[in-house]
Design an enzyme around this catalytic site. Sequence first.
Site, PDB file in Angstrom:
ATOM      1  N   TYR A 202      42.085   2.940  13.117  1.00  0.00           N
ATOM      2  CA  TYR A 202      41.174   2.668  12.003  1.00  0.00           C
ATOM      3  C   TYR A 202      39.781   3.210  12.306  1.00  0.00           C
ATOM      4  CZ  TYR A 202      38.437  -0.195   8.696  1.00  0.00           C
ATOM      5  OH  TYR A 202      37.580  -0.629   7.716  1.00  0.00           O
ATOM      6  N   ALA A 204      38.974   5.620  14.366  1.00  0.00           N
ATOM      7  CA  ALA A 204      39.009   7.083  14.373  1.00  0.00           C
ATOM      8  C   ALA A 204      38.987   7.640  12.960  1.00  0.00           C
ATOM      9  CB  ALA A 204      40.258   7.569  15.110  1.00  0.00           C
ATOM     10  N   ALA A 205      39.749   7.008  12.062  1.00  0.00           N
ATOM     11  CA  ALA A 205      39.788   7.474  10.677  1.00  0.00           C
ATOM     12  C   ALA A 205      38.438   7.287   9.992  1.00  0.00           C
ATOM     13  CB  ALA A 205      40.880   6.732   9.904  1.00  0.00           C
ATOM     14  N   LYS A 206      37.792   6.148  10.230  1.00  0.00           N
ATOM     15  CA  LYS A 206      36.486   5.902   9.620  1.00  0.00           C
ATOM     16  C   LYS A 206      35.423   6.830  10.199  1.00  0.00           C
ATOM     17  CE  LYS A 206      37.316   2.583   6.678  1.00  0.00           C
ATOM     18  NZ  LYS A 206      37.089   2.755   5.219  1.00  0.00           N
TER      19      LYS A 206
END
Length: 354
Positions: A202, A204-206
């Site tokens: 999460y 890393a995605a943000k």
Amino acid sequence: MMMMMDSINSVLNWIVPPASLVMLAFSWPALTFINTCEKIYYSNFFLHHIHGKVVVITGASSGIGQQIAYEYAKKKANLVLVARRDQRLRGISENARRLGAPNVLIMAADVVKEEDCRRFINETISVFGRVDHLVNTTSLGHTFYFEEANDASAFPMLMDINFWGNVYPTYVALPYLRQSRGRIVVNAAVENWLPLPGMSLYSAAKAALVNFYETLRFELNGEVGITIATHGWIGTEMTHGKFMLEEGAEMQWKEERELQASDTPVEEFAKLIVSAAIRGSANVKFPSWYDVFLLYKVFAPDVLKWTFRLLLSSQGMKTSSFVGTGRPLSETPSPPRRHTVVPYSSVPRIQLVE
């Protein structure tokens, strides 16, 4: 030449951090005063300019997206509400009309599919002729440790929702936002720079999401505004241990974008987002005290490391779950268990296996 550069960098490594802290200490009061004046000015002169404009909100079926829809409705904006199912959108659209939205269009679409994004943006243009604000609120979190997931097929799902679910609507809507000199609003999270255990994918995605929009901000050069809204732990159903599977859906977890949220922090954050977007602010943060951790991350990263180690040791053991399941890996000490995401079937489920 290389030796000279190494020497210069070695000296700067010692000089720049403390010098920056001193400069920040002296400039902070002035910057705070300037920011306060800007907020007062824009609040008095620009808060009502959204009247009659067209706002597209993805992930609007509940959670922060629902509350943002209500805040825009109070400002008399025309709304286009987007989510994968339209059952809840019907009730939300009626509420939005009662709150003041002149027109509300609801669209069932999946934002991780480019063709769906083209469909709801084209429909918006067909009905209203313009797009002024695009508000991306789609988000999918997790609370499992990376080593505990033994099915890597779940990983792209997290990136799809948190990254491509924002990029695709932006890509399709951008030409129309240029025409209206509109604005993009992004639902980020403090985890994009604050390393919280159990949220690696999460985070890393943000981080990818925020970096994408920060770069896009420079590319657009002010022709389209971007407001990045960063929240901490604001208490949606995601934190209440609730887990619901969607009948006929291809998702194994309940997305944050589909969760109901009526807590005061969520409503307050929605108000801050809409006000910041209308003012043209580049960033909005809630709660703002999280920023203090950024100083530790940059200048004293070991402090964060020691803090997390202390918190983890006080818990005694790791208790991990997928979004909202509230199901720990084990109630008592036992050999480590791993999460398995069972392939989609008529009854999707998440299993725990030895």
